[in-house]
Design a protein around this motif. Structure first.
Motif, PDB file in Angstrom:
ATOM      1  N   UNK A 108       1.059  18.984  74.166  1.00  0.00           N
ATOM      2  CA  UNK A 108       1.148  19.249  75.602  1.00  0.00           C
ATOM      3  C   UNK A 108       2.475  18.738  76.149  1.00  0.00           C
ATOM      4  N   UNK A 109       3.565  19.358  75.730  1.00  0.00           N
ATOM      5  CA  UNK A 109       4.883  18.891  76.141  1.00  0.00           C
ATOM      6  C   UNK A 109       5.097  19.002  77.644  1.00  0.00           C
ATOM      7  N   UNK A 110       4.445  19.967  78.275  1.00  0.00           N
ATOM      8  CA  UNK A 110       4.634  20.146  79.715  1.00  0.00           C
ATOM      9  C   UNK A 110       4.177  18.928  80.507  1.00  0.00           C
ATOM     10  N   UNK A 111       3.258  18.129  79.943  1.00  0.00           N
ATOM     11  CA  UNK A 111       2.818  16.922  80.643  1.00  0.00           C
ATOM     12  C   UNK A 111       3.961  15.926  80.820  1.00  0.00           C
ATOM     13  N   UNK A 112       4.988  16.025  79.987  1.00  0.00           N
ATOM     14  CA  UNK A 112       6.136  15.126  80.106  1.00  0.00           C
ATOM     15  C   UNK A 112       6.945  15.395  81.365  1.00  0.00           C
ATOM     16  N   UNK A 113       6.801  16.581  81.939  1.00  0.00           N
ATOM     17  CA  UNK A 113       7.603  16.938  83.102  1.00  0.00           C
ATOM     18  C   UNK A 113       7.258  16.099  84.323  1.00  0.00           C
ATOM     19  N   UNK A 123      12.754  22.770  70.709  1.00  0.00           N
ATOM     20  CA  UNK A 123      14.058  23.302  71.112  1.00  0.00           C
ATOM     21  C   UNK A 123      13.947  24.106  72.413  1.00  0.00           C
ATOM     22  N   UNK A 124      12.951  24.993  72.480  1.00  0.00           N
ATOM     23  CA  UNK A 124      12.794  25.838  73.663  1.00  0.00           C
ATOM     24  C   UNK A 124      12.416  25.005  74.884  1.00  0.00           C
ATOM     25  N   UNK A 125      11.515  24.034  74.701  1.00  0.00           N
ATOM     26  CA  UNK A 125      11.093  23.184  75.812  1.00  0.00           C
ATOM     27  C   UNK A 125      12.294  22.451  76.410  1.00  0.00           C
ATOM     28  N   UNK A 162      16.582  19.304  79.275  1.00  0.00           N
ATOM     29  CA  UNK A 162      16.251  17.964  78.783  1.00  0.00           C
ATOM     30  C   UNK A 162      17.018  17.722  77.491  1.00  0.00           C
ATOM     31  N   UNK A 163      17.582  16.541  77.359  1.00  0.00           N
ATOM     32  CA  UNK A 163      18.274  16.173  76.122  1.00  0.00           C
ATOM     33  C   UNK A 163      17.244  15.596  75.152  1.00  0.00           C
ATOM     34  N   UNK A 164      17.136  16.137  73.953  1.00  0.00           N
ATOM     35  CA  UNK A 164      16.206  15.560  72.989  1.00  0.00           C
ATOM     36  C   UNK A 164      16.802  14.343  72.293  1.00  0.00           C
ATOM     37  N   UNK A 165      15.926  13.472  71.835  1.00  0.00           N
ATOM     38  CA  UNK A 165      16.263  12.405  70.898  1.00  0.00           C
ATOM     39  C   UNK A 165      15.116  12.375  69.894  1.00  0.00           C
TER      40      UNK A 165
END
Length: 271
Positions: free
Chosen positions: A15-20, A41-43, A49-52
């Motif tokens: 549920x990556x959208x919860x991070x928003x 990558x798409x999210x 957003x910069x990934x780490x």
């Protein structure tokens, strides 16, 4: 200074959208399988957003404990292989950094072989940093007497100058209370490139959300100590890393962190 959040806060890892809710500049992804990378990558692209990445990501299906400094040679070799996979993936994603636990946190802690295992791991971390131009940040742990204090980490980082430190505030707090957190900032300074922020007591009971000013809850690591870390080290990122299941983020904490983030970024004296 970017404000970020770890995927540790998610009750459902997909549920990556919860991070928003956190309005993050950066998200640190931890132990996702290789199949999840296109969605990551798409999210990040969709939400600017910069990934780490936190090693091991991508997470192999079968992997022994993450023990970069032995004493089991197979576990140490697996940690190096996982680090390489993570850095390669980070370079492909354009990630801000890679975090890797160092040293092995699980007993026993024999003296024999420790330095050799440590050198092999840090040499590979340095090679990968140079090859892929992705900063590798070793994360301070607590239980290994051969490398736990700020002074011990400084010894290794002076020997391997291409590497940085991810200061885990909770781990440092378990080691020696708020003064240990302050010591890491004073001893390591700008070698601290990222900070993991959460609250815990010295027994290490969980990664609790760091409380906001005015919330009625006082943190175990005082606000002044966290502010000292940010002023002294001026890390590129501060990442909230509490465990899942603690509810929504407190906006007041994000607002409190946003002020030094805006004031300390960019690093004017580094331009």
């Amino acid at each position: 200074m970017m404000l970020g959040v770890s995927t540790s806060v998610l009750q459902v890892k997909s549920d990556l959208e919860a991070l928003l809710e956190y309005k993050p500049d950066l998200v640190e992804f931890y132990t996702y399988p290789v199949e999840a990378l296109p969605r990551i990558r798409k999210f990040c692209a969709d939400h600017d957003i910069r990934p780490a990445l936190h090693t091991p990501t991508p997470h192999p299906q079968l992997m022994p404990r993450y023990c970069p400094t032995g004493p089991d040679p197979q576990e140490a070799a697996a940690a190096i292989a996982a680090l390489e996979s993570t850095v390669r993936c980070a370079a492909d994603l354009g990630a801000q950094h890679v975090v890797a636990h160092f040293p092995t946190p699980y007993p026993p802690f024999p003296v024999e072989g420790f330095e050799d295992f440590a050198a092999a791991f840090l040499a590979e971390a340095t090679r990968l940093t140079r090859l892929f131009q992705v900063p590798v940040l070793i994360e301070n742990m607590t239980d290994n007497p051969h490398c736990a204090s700020a002074e011990q980490y400084l010894r290794f980082l002076e020997e391997w100058p291409d590497l940085g430190l991810c200061l885990d505030v909770g781990h440092a707090h378990q080691l020696g209370g708020p003064e240990a957190v302050r010591s890491f900032a004073d001893v390591l300074g700008r070698r601290i490139r990222s900070v993991h922020l959460y609250d815990n007591d010295r027994s290490g009971s969980g990664h609790r959300p760091y409380p906001a000013r005015g919330s009625g809850t006082h943190p175990q690591v005082p606000y002044g100590v966290v502010a000292h870390v940010l002023r002294t080290c001026r890390p590129a990122a501060v990442v909230l890393e509490h465990d899942a299941g603690h509810g929504h983020p407190d906006r007041r904490l994000l607002e409190w962190l946003r002020e030094p983030a805006e004031r300390l970024s960019p690093r004017r004296d580094d331009q």
